[in-house]
Write a protein that holds these residues in place. Structure first.
Motif, PDB file in Angstrom:
ATOM      1  N   LEU A   1       0.848  -1.194   0.000  1.00 31.72           N
ATOM      2  CA  LEU A   1       0.000   0.000   0.000  1.00 31.72           C
ATOM      3  C   LEU A   1       0.883   1.242   0.000  1.00 31.72           C
ATOM      4  CD1 LEU A   1      -2.907  -0.795   2.464  1.00 31.72           C
ATOM      5  CD2 LEU A   1      -3.056  -0.467   0.001  1.00 31.72           C
ATOM      6  N   ALA A   2       0.671   2.109  -0.972  1.00 33.96           N
ATOM      7  CA  ALA A   2       1.516   3.289  -1.124  1.00 33.96           C
ATOM      8  C   ALA A   2       1.526   4.163   0.128  1.00 33.96           C
ATOM      9  CB  ALA A   2       1.059   4.105  -2.332  1.00 33.96           C
ATOM     10  N   SER A   3       0.394   4.312   0.776  1.00 35.79           N
ATOM     11  CA  SER A   3       0.338   5.153   1.976  1.00 35.79           C
ATOM     12  C   SER A   3       1.194   4.564   3.095  1.00 35.79           C
ATOM     13  CB  SER A   3      -1.104   5.338   2.445  1.00 35.79           C
ATOM     14  OG  SER A   3      -1.706   4.089   2.706  1.00 35.79           O
ATOM     15  N   ASP A   4       1.188   3.245   3.237  1.00 35.39           N
ATOM     16  CA  ASP A   4       2.014   2.590   4.252  1.00 35.39           C
ATOM     17  C   ASP A   4       3.500   2.716   3.917  1.00 35.39           C
ATOM     18  OD1 ASP A   4      -0.312   1.848   5.534  1.00 35.39           O
ATOM     19  OD2 ASP A   4      -0.245  -0.232   4.832  1.00 35.39           O
ATOM     20  N   VAL A   5       3.825   2.548   2.646  1.00 32.41           N
ATOM     21  CA  VAL A   5       5.215   2.671   2.200  1.00 32.41           C
ATOM     22  C   VAL A   5       5.707   4.095   2.428  1.00 32.41           C
ATOM     23  CG1 VAL A   5       6.737   2.616   0.169  1.00 32.41           C
ATOM     24  CG2 VAL A   5       5.095   0.766   0.555  1.00 32.41           C
ATOM     25  N   GLU A   6       4.880   5.069   2.083  1.00 26.55           N
ATOM     26  CA  GLU A   6       5.265   6.467   2.269  1.00 26.55           C
ATOM     27  C   GLU A   6       5.525   6.767   3.750  1.00 26.55           C
ATOM     28  OE1 GLU A   6       3.845  10.931   0.959  1.00 26.55           O
ATOM     29  OE2 GLU A   6       2.314   9.365   1.123  1.00 26.55           O
ATOM     30  N   ALA A   7       4.637   6.326   4.611  1.00 22.95           N
ATOM     31  CA  ALA A   7       4.813   6.553   6.053  1.00 22.95           C
ATOM     32  C   ALA A   7       6.079   5.870   6.555  1.00 22.95           C
ATOM     33  CB  ALA A   7       3.594   6.045   6.815  1.00 22.95           C
ATOM     34  N   HIS A   8       6.331   4.667   6.084  1.00 22.19           N
ATOM     35  CA  HIS A   8       7.532   3.931   6.489  1.00 22.19           C
ATOM     36  C   HIS A   8       8.789   4.681   6.052  1.00 22.19           C
ATOM     37  CE1 HIS A   8      10.058   0.478   7.460  1.00 22.19           C
ATOM     38  NE2 HIS A   8      10.638   0.665   6.284  1.00 22.19           N
ATOM     39  N   LEU A   9       8.798   5.148   4.809  1.00 25.34           N
ATOM     40  CA  LEU A   9       9.959   5.867   4.302  1.00 25.34           C
ATOM     41  C   LEU A   9      10.187   7.164   5.070  1.00 25.34           C
ATOM     42  CD1 LEU A   9       9.506   5.359   0.461  1.00 25.34           C
ATOM     43  CD2 LEU A   9      11.285   4.356   1.894  1.00 25.34           C
ATOM     44  N   LYS A  10       9.131   7.875   5.375  1.00 26.25           N
ATOM     45  CA  LYS A  10       9.273   9.132   6.112  1.00 26.25           C
ATOM     46  C   LYS A  10       9.805   8.885   7.514  1.00 26.25           C
ATOM     47  CE  LYS A  10       5.888  11.923   3.702  1.00 26.25           C
ATOM     48  NZ  LYS A  10       4.623  12.658   3.797  1.00 26.25           N
ATOM     49  N   GLY A  11       9.428   7.773   8.104  1.00 26.07           N
ATOM     50  CA  GLY A  11       9.872   7.472   9.453  1.00 26.07           C
ATOM     51  C   GLY A  11      11.261   6.879   9.521  1.00 26.07           C
ATOM     52  N   SER A  12      11.777   6.397   8.389  1.00 28.20           N
ATOM     53  CA  SER A  12      13.057   5.679   8.423  1.00 28.20           C
ATOM     54  C   SER A  12      14.210   6.444   7.791  1.00 28.20           C
ATOM     55  CB  SER A  12      12.910   4.331   7.722  1.00 28.20           C
ATOM     56  OG  SER A  12      12.689   4.533   6.342  1.00 28.20           O
ATOM     57  N   ARG A  13      13.992   7.703   7.464  1.00 27.38           N
ATOM     58  CA  ARG A  13      15.077   8.458   6.843  1.00 27.38           C
ATOM     59  C   ARG A  13      15.100   9.896   7.352  1.00 27.38           C
ATOM     60  NH1 ARG A  13      12.311   8.498   0.905  1.00 27.38           N
ATOM     61  NH2 ARG A  13      10.728  10.044   1.334  1.00 27.38           N
ATOM     62  N   SER A  14      16.188  10.544   7.073  1.00 26.65           N
ATOM     63  CA  SER A  14      16.312  11.941   7.463  1.00 26.65           C
ATOM     64  C   SER A  14      15.409  12.789   6.585  1.00 26.65           C
ATOM     65  CB  SER A  14      17.762  12.400   7.319  1.00 26.65           C
ATOM     66  OG  SER A  14      18.135  12.439   5.957  1.00 26.65           O
ATOM     67  N   SER A  15      15.275  14.053   6.910  1.00 21.94           N
ATOM     68  CA  SER A  15      14.390  14.935   6.156  1.00 21.94           C
ATOM     69  C   SER A  15      14.948  15.268   4.779  1.00 21.94           C
ATOM     70  CB  SER A  15      14.112  16.220   6.939  1.00 21.94           C
ATOM     71  OG  SER A  15      15.327  16.886   7.188  1.00 21.94           O
ATOM     72  N   VAL A  16      16.217  14.988   4.552  1.00 21.93           N
ATOM     73  CA  VAL A  16      16.823  15.275   3.253  1.00 21.93           C
ATOM     74  C   VAL A  16      17.229  13.964   2.609  1.00 21.93           C
ATOM     75  CG1 VAL A  16      18.641  16.516   2.034  1.00 21.93           C
ATOM     76  CG2 VAL A  16      17.668  17.475   4.104  1.00 21.93           C
ATOM     77  N   ASN A  17      16.348  13.437   1.783  1.00 17.91           N
ATOM     78  CA  ASN A  17      16.618  12.153   1.140  1.00 17.91           C
ATOM     79  C   ASN A  17      17.099  12.325  -0.289  1.00 17.91           C
ATOM     80  OD1 ASN A  17      16.605   9.273   1.243  1.00 17.91           O
ATOM     81  ND2 ASN A  17      14.921   9.345  -0.207  1.00 17.91           N
ATOM     82  N   SER A  18      16.879  13.466  -0.887  1.00 17.65           N
ATOM     83  CA  SER A  18      17.243  13.640  -2.284  1.00 17.65           C
ATOM     84  C   SER A  18      18.737  13.417  -2.513  1.00 17.65           C
ATOM     85  CB  SER A  18      16.821  15.009  -2.789  1.00 17.65           C
ATOM     86  OG  SER A  18      17.420  16.032  -2.035  1.00 17.65           O
ATOM     87  N   GLU A  19      19.580  13.757  -1.546  1.00 23.08           N
ATOM     88  CA  GLU A  19      21.014  13.511  -1.683  1.00 23.08           C
ATOM     89  C   GLU A  19      21.313  12.020  -1.723  1.00 23.08           C
ATOM     90  OE1 GLU A  19      25.035  14.144   0.894  1.00 23.08           O
ATOM     91  OE2 GLU A  19      23.584  15.780   0.870  1.00 23.08           O
ATOM     92  N   ARG A  20      20.631  11.238  -0.867  1.00 21.63           N
ATOM     93  CA  ARG A  20      20.821   9.780  -0.864  1.00 21.63           C
ATOM     94  C   ARG A  20      20.352   9.173  -2.172  1.00 21.63           C
ATOM     95  NH1 ARG A  20      17.948   7.884   4.358  1.00 21.63           N
ATOM     96  NH2 ARG A  20      18.156   5.900   3.320  1.00 21.63           N
TER      97      ARG A  20
END
Length: 72
Positions: A48-67
């Protein structure tokens, strides 16, 4: 008579299909994530995209574009 197909089509669009390369590219852009991050998130919380999005937001720093940039 209502059209019972509309909800399922909409629901399918909100799922991440790891087997569909075009879909994966779209989700990578939408969620600012690499393919590997998406695969790990789907493995952890389901497709589920909403679950994946929440997981990603909780598991990374606020600046992911560099990664994401470094992974490419």
């Amino acid at each position: 008579m209502s059209d019972n197909k509309a909800p399922s089509i909409q629901q399918d669009q909100m799922r991440i299909d790891l087997q569909d390369e075009a879909s994966m590219k779209e989700w990578e852009k939408k969620l600012d994530a690499t393919a590997e991050q998406l695969k790990e998130a789907v493995a952890a919380v389901g497709d589920l995209a909403s679950d994946v999005e929440a997981h990603l937001k909780g598991s990374r720093s606020s600046v992911n574009s560099e990664r994401v940039h470094n992974a490419l």
